[in-house]
Design a protein around this motif. Sequence first.
Motif: not given
Length: 284
Positions: A48-54
């Motif tokens: 989830g953190e890897l796909l988060r933007r920004p």
Amino acid sequence: MTTDQMIRKAKQRIGPARPLTYAVLIVAVAATLLPFVWMFLGAFKTQGELLRRPITWWPEQPTLENFLRWFNDLHIGTFFLNSVVVAVFTVLGNLLFCSMVGYALAKMDFPGKRFLFLLVMVVLMVPGVVTFVPLFVMVSKLGLVSTYPALILPFLAAPMGVFLMRQFIMGIPDSLIEAARIDGAGELRTFLRIVLPLCGPPLATLGILTFLGSWNNFLWPLVVAQSEEMYTLPVALSLYSTGQNATDYGLLLAGSVLVITPILLLFVALQRFFIQGVAATGIK
């Protein structure tokens, strides 16, 4: 003009340019290391953190889950062992056979010597994809699919290694070899006792390059290793972290860290010999 004056003028000319040179080098090093830093930090993030933007650089909730999945669920030890076996035997084969062929082309006289060296250079310029299918057909006809010999034998004597060793051995004085022959030493003994001990730097260079190529080889093991027990690390990394509909980026980054770590350790340990070997053989 005295020597001191010449040195002072040289320092005056170099002085203003040196900070700019350092700045450019720092930027270049930072740009080179940035992907590796992102890979290492991303290996400790959740999906989830890897796909988060920004994007976030430092993991908000560091986790070892991605590494534990490799060791507990995917049995990375088997893939690591396969990669080690293939890389070690490929390196040993290249160190032995490339140095022997390089010695023969550099210091021995026999019919067809120039033609053989020309053949080595021609093979060196042939792209690997040209021989990929015929090589696979040959391995398949011999019944070697999904075996260690299929992963090792086609790469035991690389043309680049033969060329590198020949270039270095050409620089060894002929007087040393002639003295050994006068004393009654045969070609094999001359090679093992006189030539090989002098080839430390090029052998280290060849070993690093061969290990790097074998460790990162993906397409050939993907085709030849048709069972899970024979997968190497790059193949396992691609098949298990990349699905048809989604990519597990955490698993991919953790696997990339595990794959690249042995290469970095090997280069750090042998970088002095690598630089000496490249300089000695004239490879730019």
